[in-house]
Design a protein around this motif. Structure first.
Motif, PDB file in Angstrom:
ATOM      1  N   LEU A   1       0.837  -1.197   0.000  1.00  0.00           N
ATOM      2  CA  LEU A   1       0.000   0.000   0.000  1.00  0.00           C
ATOM      3  C   LEU A   1       0.871   1.246   0.000  1.00  0.00           C
ATOM      4  CD1 LEU A   1      -2.779  -0.893   2.563  1.00  0.00           C
ATOM      5  CD2 LEU A   1      -2.889  -0.928   0.083  1.00  0.00           C
ATOM      6  N   GLY A   2       0.423   2.245  -0.740  1.00  0.00           N
ATOM      7  CA  GLY A   2       1.168   3.496  -0.792  1.00  0.00           C
ATOM      8  C   GLY A   2       1.206   4.184   0.549  1.00  0.00           C
ATOM      9  N   SER A   3       0.192   3.928   1.357  1.00  0.00           N
ATOM     10  CA  SER A   3       0.107   4.599   2.659  1.00  0.00           C
ATOM     11  C   SER A   3       0.897   3.880   3.732  1.00  0.00           C
ATOM     12  CB  SER A   3      -1.358   4.694   3.061  1.00  0.00           C
ATOM     13  OG  SER A   3      -1.953   3.429   2.947  1.00  0.00           O
ATOM     14  N   GLY A   4       1.554   2.761   3.364  1.00  0.00           N
ATOM     15  CA  GLY A   4       2.363   2.059   4.347  1.00  0.00           C
ATOM     16  C   GLY A   4       1.671   0.821   4.883  1.00  0.00           C
TER      17      GLY A   4
ATOM     18  N   SER B   1      -0.456  -1.809   6.785  1.00  0.00           N
ATOM     19  CA  SER B   1      -1.750  -1.827   7.441  1.00  0.00           C
ATOM     20  C   SER B   1      -2.009  -3.230   7.944  1.00  0.00           C
ATOM     21  CB  SER B   1      -2.838  -1.422   6.449  1.00  0.00           C
ATOM     22  OG  SER B   1      -4.084  -1.857   6.922  1.00  0.00           O
TER      23      SER B   1
END
Lengths: 316, 268
Positions: free
Chosen positions: B214-217, B219
């Motif tokens: 994920l681009g957001s890191g 999870s």
């Protein structure tokens, strides 16, 4: 007027070497197959060099009439001679080690009485990677220049090139010798292919006269390898109607224009400074040589005066 | 085996496509669950599987397959699975360095020692394994070749050209065999070799499975996303490229759940 792409595909616009550049996002193979299909109706034999596609896969999907004219040169099955045994097939096998040009392969599989042939190469990329760009360019050039060639006319050469697996120097070297380059770009849409293009094509075509034509068109290829050409939307919509600008002088409470009588009255008014000028008796004439100034300049010792460059602006 | 995934890919495990190349890539996460998926899916479908394991040992794959309900040991014993232990090849290379007397036999990675050699010995191993045995002749079961993973070859020092030659021969010599291969390519690393390998493979692939972190890191509830790109490299079908599908997934103990982007149960 039929589109240029259409004319090139159906042979009305002659082009000796066509390069189709595709990428992972859009495959140039449907267009290549469409071109092969069209070529087979114009020439006696189509020599197909296959490096990226097996002959059975390539031939599947063509009509028997087309298949009978296609001669496969198989660079797919055993290009590096690892299998060691020649397969009992009618496709003649190409080994990279023996591949120095395309022409000798065509020569060795030529049937007599053939008047005109075309060459299709699918694709140049493995040859460029496993051999070299120089070899490919030389071999292609040799095919296009038919001075010492005694065989039939090579009317057209069509190559596929995967542009994203090579560096720019390799692709541009191949494109330099091409007379037509078709750069394919993906076009995302979910409409049927007859209504919206499958891909966009940037076309650079060099006519024999030396004129270079650039165009952008959309294209689709259907089951029967028929080509549909679409005018490019981005260029077709250039003539957008200029939206009428609101007129600021439309609803004014005062009058900006003059009636004829008002204009005459205005013209008759003597401006204040005109009187002053006339009082001196000499109305000033600007630009007349008599009264304009003149500069006399005597160079002194420190000046480095150059007759050839009096205003000293040449950087010698 | 993740039944859900088969339907997303459009793969019928009972009648898989022949001669296709399925390319799995992963970036910033681990995509090896796809390898386990294909391994168990094809074994359950009753097809012959040839597995070139360059990344892990047999016991590793066996342990994972057992969780997915497939017994690799019995599959191997019955001849349905042919396991080629690629880890041995590196060892051979070291031994060959120590006792150089056995020069006559070519080892799989000969090209790493000898600059003039090719990767042909490795292909010969595959070819010998794939060549139909007496008992199998006449049967037309679909065959699958899984390579886990090609990045190991790059890491060992092979060039992209050599790896492509190897894949080309695996495809060309067995036109009926479906090939599945995994390549790692992390998006945040400037890794030209793997990127070039993926580009070249994509030109031949019928199906690309791109696993991305994920681009957001990190999870806890969404482990990554899977992009499915289907293509027809032969250009015979006249259909438009199907639009790419993007799904997010969460790997559970024995299965993987897939869901549309942004619809994780933890988010909603």
């Amino acid at each position: 007027m039929a589109s240029l792409l259409q004319q090139i595909v159906n042979g009305n616009e002659s082009s000796s070497l066509i390069v189709i550049q595709d990428s992972v996002d859009v495959s140039g193979r449907p267009l290549l197959r469409c071109l092969t299909n069209q070529l087979s109706s114009r020439v006696d034999q189509v020599h197909v060099f296959l490096f990226d596609c097996s002959p059975t896969v390539f031939l599947s999907g063509f009509d028997p009439a087309v298949r009978s004219k296609v001669i496969c040169h198989d660079g797919w099955s055993d290009p590096l001679e690892w299998n060691g045994i020649s397969l009992p097939d009618d496709h003649n096998i190409i080994h990279y080690s023996a591949l120095n040009d395309f022409r000798s392969h065509i020569e060795s599989h030529m049937t007599k009485g053939v008047q005109s042939i075309a060459v299709v190469i699918d694709s140049l990329s493995p040859v460029i990677i496993n051999k070299s760009v120089t070899l490919v360019c030389k071999a292609l050039h040799q095919l296009t220049q038919s001075t010492d060639w005694e065989g039939p006319d090579i009317s057209e050469i069509i190559c596929l090139l995967h542009q994203d697996v090579h560096d720019v120097s390799a692709t541009s070297a191949v494109c330099h010798i091409a007379t037509t380059v078709l750069y394919l770009e993906p076009y995302r849409s979910i409409a049927p292919i007859q209504e919206e293009p499958m891909a966009l094509c940037e076309l650079v075509h060099r006519r024999k006269s030396g004129k270079v034509i650039r165009m952008r068109e959309g294209l689709s290829v259907d089951h029967d390898y028929r080509l549909f050409v679409f005018p490019d939307k981005t260029t077709a919509n250039v003539e957008v109607e200029v939206e009428a600008q609101p007129d600021p002088t439309a609803n004014l409470t005062f009058n900006l224009t003059l009636k004829e009588s008002e204009r005459r009255a205005k013209d008759n008014v003597v401006l204040p400074y005109t009187k002053v000028q006339q009082r001196h008796g000499h109305p000033i004439k600007i630009g007349s040589s008599e009264h304009s100034g003149k500069i006399f300049y005597e160079p002194d010792e420190a000046d480095d005066y150059d007759e050839e460059d009096p205003d000293d602006d040449l950087d010698i | 085996m993740f039944l859900e995934l088969n339907s997303y890919i459009g793969l019928d495990a009972n009648d898989p496509p022949k001669g296709h190349l399925i390319l799995a890539t992963d970036s910033l996460t681990d995509g090896s669950f796809l390898v386990h998926h294909f391994l168990s899916a094809f074994l359950k479908g009753g097809h012959h599987v040839y597995f070139l394991a360059l990344a892990q040992s047999f016991s590793h794959y066996n342990a994972v397959a057992q969780k997915l309900g497939v017994n690799l040991t019995s599959a191997r014993d019955s001849g349905q699975l042919t396991f080629i232990n690629g880890l041995d090849f590196s060892l051979q290379l070291m031994h060959a360095g120590i006792n150089g007397s056995q020069e006559d036999e070519l080892i799989a990675f000969q090209c790493l020692r000898d600059k003039t050699a090719t990767i042909q010995p490795l292909y010969n191993v595959i070819r010998d394994a794939l060549s139909p045995k007496q008992s199998e002749q006449g049967k037309s079961a679909t065959r699958l070749l899984i390579i886990d993973d090609l990045s190991v070859l790059i890491s060992l020092g092979l060039s992209v050209q050599q790896v492509m030659q190897f894949v080309h021969y695996c495809q060309a010599s067995q036109p009926e065999t479906t090939v599945v291969c995994l390549v790692h390519h992390d998006a945040d690393v400037d890794d030209e070799c793997n990127a070039a390998l993926i580009t070249q493979l994509r030109h031949r692939a019928h199906c690309l499975l791109q696993v991305q972190g994920l681009g957001s890191g990190y999870s806890k509830d969404v482990h990554g996303q899977l992009k499915i790109v289907k293509r027809d490299p032969s250009g015979t079908s006249a259909n438009r490229n199907q639009p790419d599908k993007t799904l997010q997934y969460k790997i559970l103990d024995k299965s993987v759940t897939f869901f549309a982007v942004g619809t994780s149960s933890a988010v909603l």
